[in-house]
Design a protein around this motif. Structure first.
Motif, PDB file in Angstrom:
ATOM      1  N   PHE A 261     -16.108  11.798  -6.726  1.00 30.37           N
ATOM      2  CA  PHE A 261     -16.001  11.075  -5.313  1.00 30.37           C
ATOM      3  C   PHE A 261     -15.424   9.694  -5.530  1.00 30.37           C
ATOM      4  N   LEU A 262     -14.607   8.909  -4.685  1.00 33.76           N
ATOM      5  CA  LEU A 262     -14.104   7.621  -4.718  1.00 33.76           C
ATOM      6  C   LEU A 262     -14.521   6.998  -3.559  1.00 33.76           C
ATOM      7  N   ASP A 263     -15.498   6.104  -3.812  1.00 29.25           N
ATOM      8  CA  ASP A 263     -15.880   5.043  -2.862  1.00 29.25           C
ATOM      9  C   ASP A 263     -15.338   3.885  -2.689  1.00 29.25           C
ATOM     10  N   ILE A 264     -14.902   3.404  -1.560  1.00 34.39           N
ATOM     11  CA  ILE A 264     -14.421   2.176  -1.275  1.00 34.39           C
ATOM     12  C   ILE A 264     -15.511   1.354  -0.544  1.00 34.39           C
ATOM     13  N   ARG A 265     -15.867   0.462  -1.050  1.00 40.46           N
ATOM     14  CA  ARG A 265     -17.211  -0.365  -0.391  1.00 40.46           C
ATOM     15  C   ARG A 265     -16.858  -1.251   0.875  1.00 40.46           C
ATOM     16  N   SER A 266     -15.572  -1.819   0.769  1.00 40.08           N
ATOM     17  CA  SER A 266     -15.403  -2.487   1.831  1.00 40.08           C
ATOM     18  C   SER A 266     -13.917  -2.574   2.114  1.00 40.08           C
ATOM     19  N   PRO A 267     -13.460  -1.698   2.601  1.00 40.30           N
ATOM     20  CA  PRO A 267     -11.719  -1.545   2.559  1.00 40.30           C
ATOM     21  C   PRO A 267     -11.277  -2.662   3.054  1.00 40.30           C
ATOM     22  N   GLY A 268     -10.252  -3.174   2.527  1.00 38.88           N
ATOM     23  CA  GLY A 268      -9.247  -4.138   3.129  1.00 38.88           C
ATOM     24  C   GLY A 268      -8.075  -3.473   3.663  1.00 38.88           C
ATOM     25  N   LEU A 269      -7.090  -4.310   4.260  1.00 34.16           N
ATOM     26  CA  LEU A 269      -5.950  -3.519   4.796  1.00 34.16           C
ATOM     27  C   LEU A 269      -4.935  -3.163   3.424  1.00 34.16           C
ATOM     28  N   GLY A 270      -4.991  -3.874   2.481  1.00 36.14           N
ATOM     29  CA  GLY A 270      -4.589  -3.662   1.251  1.00 36.14           C
ATOM     30  C   GLY A 270      -4.727  -2.411   0.606  1.00 36.14           C
ATOM     31  N   ASP A 271      -5.948  -1.767   1.107  1.00 32.84           N
ATOM     32  CA  ASP A 271      -6.250  -0.483   0.251  1.00 32.84           C
ATOM     33  C   ASP A 271      -5.739   0.551   1.084  1.00 32.84           C
ATOM     34  N   ALA A 272      -4.853   0.493   1.968  1.00 31.88           N
ATOM     35  CA  ALA A 272      -4.297   1.599   2.718  1.00 31.88           C
ATOM     36  C   ALA A 272      -3.201   2.235   1.801  1.00 31.88           C
ATOM     37  N   ALA A 273      -3.394   3.526   1.518  1.00 27.78           N
ATOM     38  CA  ALA A 273      -2.504   4.209   0.433  1.00 27.78           C
ATOM     39  C   ALA A 273      -2.883   5.589   0.198  1.00 27.78           C
ATOM     40  N   MET A 274      -2.256   6.407  -0.481  1.00 29.97           N
ATOM     41  CA  MET A 274      -2.637   7.631  -0.645  1.00 29.97           C
ATOM     42  C   MET A 274      -3.321   7.814  -2.095  1.00 29.97           C
ATOM     43  N   TYR A 275      -4.596   8.529  -1.986  1.00 25.78           N
ATOM     44  CA  TYR A 275      -5.330   8.518  -3.119  1.00 25.78           C
ATOM     45  C   TYR A 275      -5.198   9.975  -3.713  1.00 25.78           C
TER      46      TYR A 275
END
Lengths: 112, 116
Positions: A75-89
């Motif tokens: 699992f990949l957890d992103i705790r507090s996503p920001g706009l810059g975290d928009a991407a393909m994972y």
């Protein structure tokens, strides 16, 4: 048949709202990787597991964390996503010795 | 020293032509050089790979040429087809043969368009 399965394929979350992406594999590979790929860029390695050993890239933000409860799931957890975290994972797996990495089809993350 | 430089950034080839994508590296410890093909909305898929002990590897219409002394390798797509239109990434890694994990260093990618 897909061997590295990522769910969901598309995920929308709000700015600052925690989100979890999942990866499962039917290959019984002992190494699992998480990459971030932004538009028109190469995949960028975030971290990987060798069995249960976690290896974080030096420039991976603290906002990104990972869990691997068993061989098949990661699992990949992103705790507090920001706009810059928009991407393909992208998730990838590999077994030992002279074997290539196999990628899943990714989760496209959008941040509102 | 970990960089892999890829060119061109984009390439337009007519159907039936030859597509050539080039990559260069600095780290002489790299021991595995794969090429990945990625279609929009999909993950990268391994296309073909080469080890530094051979100078060329061919699989169907796809050939890798490897020049160890120049630290360069290239992908040739013969008889290019519209279905080959995708983004191609070269990559390199070290420790491929050993136990444990290895990390891929990717080039920046080449967007190939094959026009009918």
């Amino acid at each position: 048949d897909a061997m590295v399965i990522q769910n969901p394929r598309y995920q929308v979350t709000q700015f600052g709202k925690p989100v979890t992406l999942s990866c499962s594999q039917t290959l019984n590979h002992n190494v699992m990787y998480w990459y971030q790929q932004k538009s028109s860029q190469a995949p960028k390695l975030l971290f990987h597991y060798y069995d249960k050993d976690f290896n974080n890239e030096a420039d991976t933000p603290d906002n990104f964390q990972s869990r691997r409860p068993n061989t098949s799931f990661c699992f990949l957890d992103i705790r507090s996503p920001g706009l810059g975290d928009a991407a393909m994972y992208l998730c990838a797996t590999r077994t030992d010795n002279n074997q290539p990495q196999h990628f899943g089809d990714g989760t496209r993350l959008s941040i509102l | 020293q970990q960089q892999v430089k890829q060119s061109p950034q984009s390439l337009i080839v007519q159907k039936g032509g030859i597509s050539i994508i080039n990559c260069a590296y600095e780290n002489t410890a790299f021991d595995y050089f794969p090429w990945y093909q990625q279609f929009p909305g999909k993950g990268p898929a391994l296309l073909i790979a080469i080890r530094p002990d051979v100078s060329e590897k061919k699989e169907g219409r796809f050939t890798i040429s490897f020049n160890k002394s120049a630290k360069q390798f290239s992908l040739h797509i013969m008889d290019s087809q519209p279905g080959d239109s995708a983004t191609y990434f070269c990559a390199a890694s070290r420790g491929f043969s050993g136990a444990g994990s290895y990390q891929l260093t990717f080039g920046k990618g080449t967007k190939l368009s094959v026009i009918p």
